[in-house]
Design an enzyme around this catalytic site. Structure first.
Site, PDB file in Angstrom:
ATOM      1  N   TYR A   1      -1.251  -0.736  10.744  1.00  0.00           N
ATOM      2  CA  TYR A   1      -1.255  -0.939   9.411  1.00  0.00           C
ATOM      3  C   TYR A   1       0.402  -0.736   8.333  1.00  0.00           C
ATOM      4  O   TYR A   1       0.582  -1.357   7.569  1.00  0.00           O
ATOM      5  CB  TYR A   1      -2.202  -0.403   8.351  1.00  0.00           C
ATOM      6  CG  TYR A   1      -2.559  -0.544   6.814  1.00  0.00           C
ATOM      7  CD1 TYR A   1      -3.323  -1.882   6.687  1.00  0.00           C
ATOM      8  CD2 TYR A   1      -2.367   0.054   6.206  1.00  0.00           C
ATOM      9  CE1 TYR A   1      -3.460  -2.338   5.258  1.00  0.00           C
ATOM     10  CE2 TYR A   1      -3.000  -0.243   4.851  1.00  0.00           C
ATOM     11  CZ  TYR A   1      -3.225  -1.399   4.481  1.00  0.00           C
ATOM     12  OH  TYR A   1      -3.687  -1.058   3.052  1.00  0.00           O
TER      13      TYR A   1
ATOM     14  N   SER B   1       0.486  -1.350  -0.222  1.00  0.00           N
ATOM     15  CA  SER B   1       0.334  -0.311  -0.187  1.00  0.00           C
ATOM     16  C   SER B   1       1.216   1.456  -0.327  1.00  0.00           C
ATOM     17  O   SER B   1       1.712   1.448   0.388  1.00  0.00           O
ATOM     18  CB  SER B   1      -0.734   0.015   1.114  1.00  0.00           C
ATOM     19  OG  SER B   1      -1.676   1.190   1.644  1.00  0.00           O
TER      20      SER B   1
HETATM   21  N1  LIG Z   1      -8.978  -0.850  -0.371  1.00  0.00           N
HETATM   22  C1  LIG Z   1      -7.987  -0.103  -0.170  1.00  0.00           C
HETATM   23  O1  LIG Z   1      -7.600   1.524   0.046  1.00  0.00           O
HETATM   24  C2  LIG Z   1      -6.190  -0.685  -0.690  1.00  0.00           C
HETATM   25  C3  LIG Z   1      -5.132   0.325  -0.544  1.00  0.00           C
HETATM   26  C4  LIG Z   1      -3.433   0.235  -0.216  1.00  0.00           C
HETATM   27  C5  LIG Z   1      -3.709  -1.871   0.191  1.00  0.00           C
HETATM   28  N2  LIG Z   1      -4.552  -2.513   0.060  1.00  0.00           N
HETATM   29  C6  LIG Z   1      -4.490  -3.420  -0.015  1.00  0.00           C
HETATM   30  O2  LIG Z   1      -5.096  -4.589  -1.174  1.00  0.00           O
HETATM   31  C7  LIG Z   1      -5.373  -5.550  -0.258  1.00  0.00           C
HETATM   32  C8  LIG Z   1      -7.293  -6.764  -0.493  1.00  0.00           C
HETATM   33  O3  LIG Z   1      -7.407  -5.238   0.529  1.00  0.00           O
HETATM   34  P1  LIG Z   1      -8.435  -4.392   0.099  1.00  0.00           P
HETATM   35  O4  LIG Z   1      -9.238  -3.455   0.433  1.00  0.00           O
HETATM   36  O5  LIG Z   1      -9.729  -5.238  -1.466  1.00  0.00           O
HETATM   37  O6  LIG Z   1     -10.074  -5.449   1.008  1.00  0.00           O
HETATM   38  P2  LIG Z   1     -11.333  -6.809   1.247  1.00  0.00           P
HETATM   39  O7  LIG Z   1     -11.694  -6.612   0.064  1.00  0.00           O
HETATM   40  O8  LIG Z   1     -11.295  -6.864   3.051  1.00  0.00           O
HETATM   41  O9  LIG Z   1     -10.099  -7.761   1.290  1.00  0.00           O
HETATM   42  C9  LIG Z   1      -9.241  -8.572   1.786  1.00  0.00           C
HETATM   43  C10 LIG Z   1      -9.060 -10.203   1.380  1.00  0.00           C
HETATM   44  O10 LIG Z   1      -8.059 -10.446   2.699  1.00  0.00           O
HETATM   45  C11 LIG Z   1      -8.526 -11.761   3.090  1.00  0.00           C
HETATM   46  N3  LIG Z   1      -8.311 -11.919   4.152  1.00  0.00           N
HETATM   47  C12 LIG Z   1      -7.942 -11.916   5.535  1.00  0.00           C
HETATM   48  N4  LIG Z   1      -7.487 -12.309   6.793  1.00  0.00           N
HETATM   49  C13 LIG Z   1      -7.914 -13.293   6.320  1.00  0.00           C
HETATM   50  C14 LIG Z   1      -7.272 -14.344   6.819  1.00  0.00           C
HETATM   51  N5  LIG Z   1      -6.712 -14.732   8.240  1.00  0.00           N
HETATM   52  N6  LIG Z   1      -7.365 -15.740   5.946  1.00  0.00           N
HETATM   53  C15 LIG Z   1      -7.142 -15.591   5.089  1.00  0.00           C
HETATM   54  N7  LIG Z   1      -7.478 -14.327   3.761  1.00  0.00           N
HETATM   55  C16 LIG Z   1      -7.784 -13.047   4.778  1.00  0.00           C
HETATM   56  C17 LIG Z   1     -10.011 -11.419   2.673  1.00  0.00           C
HETATM   57  O11 LIG Z   1     -10.479 -12.521   2.536  1.00  0.00           O
HETATM   58  P3  LIG Z   1     -11.436 -13.582   4.286  1.00  0.00           P
HETATM   59  O12 LIG Z   1     -12.011 -12.236   4.966  1.00  0.00           O
HETATM   60  O13 LIG Z   1     -12.787 -14.126   3.386  1.00  0.00           O
HETATM   61  O14 LIG Z   1     -11.008 -14.111   4.594  1.00  0.00           O
HETATM   62  C18 LIG Z   1     -10.451 -10.865   1.672  1.00  0.00           C
HETATM   63  O15 LIG Z   1      -9.743 -11.667   0.995  1.00  0.00           O
HETATM   64  C19 LIG Z   1      -5.367  -5.297   0.822  1.00  0.00           C
HETATM   65  O16 LIG Z   1      -3.928  -6.605   1.134  1.00  0.00           O
HETATM   66  C20 LIG Z   1      -4.918  -4.521   1.392  1.00  0.00           C
HETATM   67  O17 LIG Z   1      -3.809  -3.762   2.835  1.00  0.00           O
HETATM   68  C21 LIG Z   1      -6.007  -1.808  -0.028  1.00  0.00           C
END
Ligand SMILES: NC(=O)c1ccc[n+]([C@@H]2O[C@H](COP(=O)([O-])OP(=O)(O)OC[C@H]3O[C@@H](n4cnc5c(N)ncnc54)[C@H](OP(=O)(O)O)[C@@H]3O)[C@@H](O)[C@H]2O)c1
Length: 257
Positions: A157, A144
């Site tokens: 984070y 990120s």
């Molecule tokens: N959204 C943003 O603005 C943003 C910005 C920068 C970086 N990111 C990064 O992008 C990535 C995806 O995030 P997102 O924004 O798409 O959010 P999201 O929709 O909440 O996705 C997070 C994913 O991680 C999985 N997860 C969480 N805990 C887990 C565990 N213990 N075991 C297995 N899977 C797990 C969740 O699935 P389950 O709950 O089904 O396990 C879900 O599939 C993350 O690394 C986040 O830090 C996001």
């Protein structure tokens, strides 16, 4: 000159996305399926993974918790048994809660570390020997822009994402001679369940589908760092260059912290 082997033809490529039950991971899985890739989706929510497979025939769901190293190793064996190889592993699992120093919660700090960083180590431990034996393939870690420098309310984070960025650089240097590509993905704000609880304005907010588009373009260009949208991330990259006094003042001014 691309830093990684270019991936622009996805037909029959085997892609394993860990953290694919929602948000960026799911959108990327869906886009790659549309381009002809054979997709394996992992996360804890088995119902969401099965719904993905129903909507994307020919995909495979493997439910797991990234904190479980045995489950990750077993999943890798299942991926290899499925099509006999692995072309790209994307670590997209993430946990985020705003946390300010002075109001910290050790259990949640450690959960951030476990999901955002230790889980990536579990994936590497399982997948790297297979990729090295194949002599090709690609590892992509979703970090990120929050990992670029210290930010207020990010004590849980931010450091985990900085660690992933550092890890990706090291992996790149170590694995390039083996023919393995390595990339780090640094998104700005994307509207997903992860950011749904944010109570502040999220500049240059993208949809998960837009994020997936940037990611797939980044792989097609052989980028090491895939960051987007540039109208937001280039400012943050500029701020990265500031001496500490100027940086802290600029962050205080823009966030009011
Ligand atoms: N959204 C943003 O603005 C943003 C910005 C920068 C970086 N990111 C990064 O992008 C990535 C995806 O995030 P997102 O924004 O798409 O959010 P999201 O929709 O909440 O996705 C997070 C994913 O991680 C999985 N997860 C969480 N805990 C887990 C565990 N213990 N075991 C297995 N899977 C797990 C969740 O699935 P389950 O709950 O089904 O396990 C879900 O599939 C993350 O690394 C986040 O830090 C996001």
């Amino acid at each position: 000159m691309p830093l990684n082997p270019v991936i622009d033809d996805w037909r029959d490529r085997v892609v394993w996305i860990v953290g694919a039950s929602s948000g960026i991971g799911r959108a990327t899985a869906s886009r790659l399926h549309g381009l002809g890739a054979a997709i394996v989706v992992s996360a804890r929510n088995a119902a969401a993974l099965n719904e993905f497979v129903t909507a994307h025939p020919g995909s495979l769901a493997i439910a797991l918790d990234v904190g479980d190293r045995e489950a990750m190793a077993a999943a890798l064996r299942q991926v290899l048994d499925w099509r006999g190889r692995l072309d790209l592993a994307m670590y997209c699992a993430g946990h985020y809660r705003a946390m300010r120093a002075g109001d910290s919660d050790l259990d949640d700090l450690l959960l951030h570390l476990q999901v955002n960083y230790v889980g990536a180590l579990h994936l590497l431990d399982a997948a790297l020997p297979a990729l090295i034996a194949q002599g090709h393939g690609h590892i992509s870690l979703v970090a990120s822009v929050a990992g670029y420098r210290g930010l207020p309310h990010a004590m849980a984070y931010g450091p985990t994402k900085a660690a992933l960025q550092h890890l990706a650089e090291t992996l790149y240097l170590d694995l390039r001679p083996n023919g393995i590509g390595v990339s780090v993905i640094n998104p700005g704000f994307v509207a997903t369940p992860l950011t749904a609880g944010n109570r502040f304005d999220m500049p240059a907010l993208l949809t998960p589908e837009q994020a997936a588009g940037y990611i797939v373009r980044g792989w097609a260009r052989g980028r090491f760092e895939i960051h987007f949208p540039k109208r937001f991330t280039l400012w943050l990259k500029l701020m990265r260059l500031l001496p500490h006094g100027w940086y802290f003042a600029a962050v205080r001014r823009t966030t009011g912290a």
